[in-house]
Design an enzyme around this catalytic site. Structure first.
Site, PDB file in Angstrom:
ATOM      1  CD  GLN A 249      -2.716  -1.169   2.549  1.00  0.00           C
ATOM      2  OE1 GLN A 249      -2.780  -2.210   3.178  1.00  0.00           O
ATOM      3  NE2 GLN A 249      -3.347  -0.076   2.952  1.00  0.00           N
TER       4      GLN A 249
ATOM      5  CD  GLU B 203      -9.929   5.867   8.743  1.00  0.00           C
ATOM      6  OE1 GLU B 203      -8.937   5.433   8.171  1.00  0.00           O
ATOM      7  OE2 GLU B 203      -9.901   6.478   9.808  1.00  0.00           O
TER       8      GLU B 203
ATOM      9  NE  ARG C 197     -13.095   0.369   4.514  1.00  0.00           N
ATOM     10  CZ  ARG C 197     -13.865  -0.117   3.576  1.00  0.00           C
ATOM     11  NH1 ARG C 197     -14.074  -1.407   3.467  1.00  0.00           N
ATOM     12  NH2 ARG C 197     -14.454   0.687   2.725  1.00  0.00           N
ATOM     13  CB  CYS C 198      -8.756   1.996  11.544  1.00  0.00           C
ATOM     14  SG  CYS C 198      -8.367   2.792  13.083  1.00  0.00           S
TER      15      CYS C 198
END
Ligand code: CDP
Length: 798
Positions: free
Chosen positions: A235, A752, A382-383
């Site tokens: 990523q 998110e 996802r945060c």
């Protein structure tokens, strides 16, 4: 000569707010994506890893002789060989260090012990199975609360007795750091003076991002050129290139990291894993490309976990329900190495957003991290770095307070929201919220779900002995890491870059330092540039993920792409527009000050019919320039955001519970999000659907669990459940729009928000259904079995 615009208006300008279909999808739908495992290089070898069956054990001996006899096996490496290359241990992103392959002992089950290289994946796997390792089991620490007991076994013997860690003093060999924020004394005083106080312990269990495509890489060292090419499911390819250069000593210009299409990341594909290092070392040693692709079990047991926060909260309030103070203590289980992927200054991530959407005048939060015999991680699943834990904590606690005050949870929230007039709002824990309208968003959600009628229905059902609950979560997020004054990872500032190059015929290529894994950047970046430059969206191609071509950037995670690279896109395009204006003036034969940008073309002021389009300007940039002007129409823009963005939302969940079986059915779920200016509503809706589904899984299904020996009980998809279309509820989405005042297009991140905001809504709904039975809290995952037990304990007959 000036050109009449009528026939030359581009047809495909599709800027902000247009729900255009994702440009990247056709290649995925027809199976033409190019994922890591699709890449096969000539002469490529395959790698498999040997894993420990023990969670804590000394390694007495590793015998590779049988493995080397297997046809096709070329080599086996252990920590000893890595030590020769100075790579037995590598730094983590959190300032700790971690073993690449077990060095003297193993610290968690499935830890990597040896790497086997072979001509085929099968031979490599056979080789790994044939490596004989002799272990001497050691006592295991699984419970983080027992990790710092005086008699707890020392896990990290490499730093035994060293009481200074990367984030301050350590108070025990298994203690990593203590971090706090806010005023302890003032908060305790305010709590002591509060008319009402609630205390609650809650656990956000260890979870795993579990992307459908597991992690992997191909190391390809070209010995003739000295260039290392690494294909990797990353990523953050640029950060990986820098880290690889620092760790291996290979000059950064001789390393190229390519992140091909990625099948989901969710934070799992940010860290550097042992498998990557071994594949690269294998390629350097063996002179051939080496591919490593994880199995599902390797992904779930060894790569970055998320959450594992054990939280205690105390909230003070007046009898009328106005909050006065909040105090939080959290114990964070980081596993065997501190490999959390947080910005350097924030070892507990952005957990200090835990005052949420409410006007707390006093607050104090303390987080302590400890080592246990579990896999390392603490990634931002996802945060935005521990924001999910913070949001769950405050949203669950507001319901506990409402229960204590016998007040409706919506009313309690409305009474305590930060008001629109208070923005920019300085929070008690140090953030400056950019904008928000919490009351409006909650009211839209209450209206949409028919809150008043639902409460009536609930009262009637309760009277009949039926169980129905309504759960609210009105969360505030903090995304867009981040402003360089505060945000860096390993010292690298967290700005992001965009390169925009407009071709003579009015098409363009756009490159960014971010790397999408399904978020749709190929569409939304093109939309921003289309909006700013008036170019056809279909003629703008977006490229990410190749460090040889993309501008430097810290990658895609924590909903940072829109707040950072999205800003770079807009400002880069505006810089191009400034040059284009000069060219337009030249074409229109007027002074630059006589030209204005109206309806996505350059128009002579006061003469609306006299205009040129960006297409015409682009052609002129290569063919007909004002004298002395540098040819071309392109720029690279690095955007260092002045602040983070603070999206928010109001989620309401309705559940029905079966008294006999404990089954919870989510009947309705309304999600109203506010992410400022929306670039593409269809993509935002897709992001929300996916994130709610992940939040639903956390609330009801998922936990990476361990037994007392440290055996991982969730090492595959039959034990660690993913929701399918069958279990997933129908999502009802909507939005309000409160633009960010500092972002160039007013956008905030959104990816998110649903994962961060939804778990509390689910749990609040379940607890609300059971509240009249004396139930005050249930920890996730709320399985049918757990609810069944709660019902039986409460004396409810089936
Ligand atoms: O960093 P990441 O891409 O995961 O998260 P994000 O910035 O929240 O963006 C997720 C997707 O939603 C991207 O394609 C964004 O451009 C899009 N988005 C949007 O259309 N409008 C917004 N206000 C925020 C995001």
């Amino acid at each position: 000569m000036a050109v009449e615009s009528a026939n030359l208006e581009p047809k495909g300008i599709q800027g902000l707010g247009k729900a255009i279909k994702r440009k990247e999808d056709p290649r995925f739908i027809v199976g033409k994506g190019n994922y890591l495992d699709d890449i096969n290089l000539p002469g490529m070898l395959h790698m498999a890893l040997v894993h420990s069956p023990y969670a804590h054990a000394k390694i007495l001996n590793i015998d590779t002789s049988e493995a080397l006899k297997i046809p096709g096996v070329k080599a086996v490496i252990t920590s000893k060989e890595l030590a020769g290359a100075g790579l037995a241990w590598i730094p983590t992103l959190a300032g700790d260090k971690q073993m690449v392959l077990a060095d003297g002992k193993v610290l968690y089950q499935y830890q990597e012990v040896a790497a086997v290289f072979a001509e085929s994946r099968q031979a490599a796997a056979d080789g790994a199975a044939a490596v004989q390792v002799e272990y001497e089991p050691l006592p295991v620490v699984v419970d983080p609360f027992k990790a710092t007991a005086p008699d707890a076994p020392v896990l990290r013997e490499d730093i035994k007795g060293n009481m200074t860690g990367a984030h301050g003093p350590r108070r025990h060999d298994n203690h990593i750091w203590t971090w706090d924020v806010g005023s302890k004394d003032e908060t305790e005083k305010a709590l002591a003076q509060s008319e009402v106080r609630i205390k609650q312990h809650m656990v956000y269990p260890r979870s795993h991002p579990a992307p459908l495509e597991p992690c992997g890489c191909i190391g390809d060292m070209n010995k003739a050129t000295g260039r290392l090419t690494v294909y990797m499911t990353s990523q953050a390819p640029h950060a990986i290139r820098t880290v690889l250069s620092l760790v291996t000593g290979i000059p950064e210009n001789n390393i190229r990291v390519i992140s091909p299409d990625i099948g989901g990341g969710f934070g799992n594909k940010v860290p550097v894993y042992p498998g990557y290092v071994c594949a690269i070392v294998g390629s350097i040693v063996l002179g051939a490309p080496v591919k490593w692709v994880e199995t599902r079990t390797e992904n779930l047991t060894t790569t970055g976990f998320a959450r594992d926060f054990h939280m205690d909260i105390e909230i003070g309030a007046t009898k009328e329900g106005k909050v006065t103070a909040m105090k939080v203590y959290t114990l964070a289980d980081h596993g065997a190495f501190d490999a959390a992927a947080d910005p350097s200054k924030y070892p507990a991530g952005l957990f200090s957003i835990c005052t949420g959407s409410y006007d707390f005048q006093k607050a104090y939060a303390q987080v302590e991290a400890v080592y246990t015999n579990k896999a390392p991680g603490g990634v931002a699943y996802r945060c935005s770095f521990r924001v999910t834990e913070a949001s769950y904590l405050i949203e669950r606690s507001m319901d506990v307070l409402a229960h204590e005050l016998k007040m409706d949870p919506a009313e309690l929230r409305l009474k305590n929201f930060i008001q629109p007039s208070q923005f920019p709002y300085p929070s008690a824990l140090g953030w400056t919220y950019d904008s928000g309208d919490y009351e409006k968003t909650l009211k839209v959600a209450l209206e949409r779900i028919g809150y008043a009628e639902l409460r009536k229905e609930q009262a009637e059902k309760r009277a009949r002995g039926e169980l129905m609950g309504i759960g609210i979560s009105t969360f505030t997020e903090i995304v867009g890491a981040g402003p360089s004054k505060d945000f860096d990872i390993l010292g690298i500032k967290m700005f992001d870059g965009a390169e925009i190059r407009v071709h003579p015929s009015g098409s363009a290529i756009v490159r960014a330092g971010t790397r999408h894994q399904g978020q749709g950047h190929e569409t939304t970046w093109a939309q921003i540039v289309s909006e700013e430059l008036g170019l056809d969206v279909d003629k703008i191609i977006v490229e990410e993920g190749d460090t040889d071509t993309a501008p430097y950037g810290l990658g895609t995670y924590a909903s940072r792409s829109t707040p950072t690279a999205g800003g770079a896109m807009a400002l880069g395009a505006r810089r191009i527009r400034e040059k284009a204006k000069k060219i337009a003036a030249h074409l229109l034969e007027v002074g630059e000050n006589d030209v204005e940008w109206v309806d996505k073309k350059f128009v002579v002021k006061g003469v609306p019919g006299k205009s040129v389009t960006m297409n015409e300007v682009a052609f002129a940039a290569y063919t007909n320039l004002p004298p002395g002007m540098e040819p071309g129409l392109e720029t690279t823009y690095y955007y260092d955001p002045p602040n983070l963005t603070f999206p928010h939302g109001a989620y309401i969940c309705v559940v029905d519970i079966d008294k006999g079986t404990g089954e919870v059915k989510v009947r309705r779920f309304v999600a109203i999000d506010d992410c400022g200016t929306i670039i593409n509503p269809m993509i935002v809706e897709g992001q929300v659907h996916g994130g709610l589904t992940e939040g639903f899984a956390m609330a009801f299904m998922q936990e990476i669990a361990f037994d007392e020996q440290g055996n991982n009980l969730s090492s595959n998809f039959t034990d660690y459940l993913l929701p399918t279309a069958l279990e997933t509820p129908k999502w009802e989405t909507g939005h309000t729009v409160t633009p960010s005042p500092h972002h160039p297009i007013g956008a905030k991140g959104v990816g998110e928000s649903p994962t961060v905001g939804s778990p509390a809504a689910f749990v609040n709904a379940v607890v609300d259904a059971l509240a009249h039975l004396g139930v005050r809290h249930i920890d996730m995952p709320i399985t049918r079995e757990k609810v069944w037990k709660v019902l039986r304990q409460a004396g409810v007959d089936s």
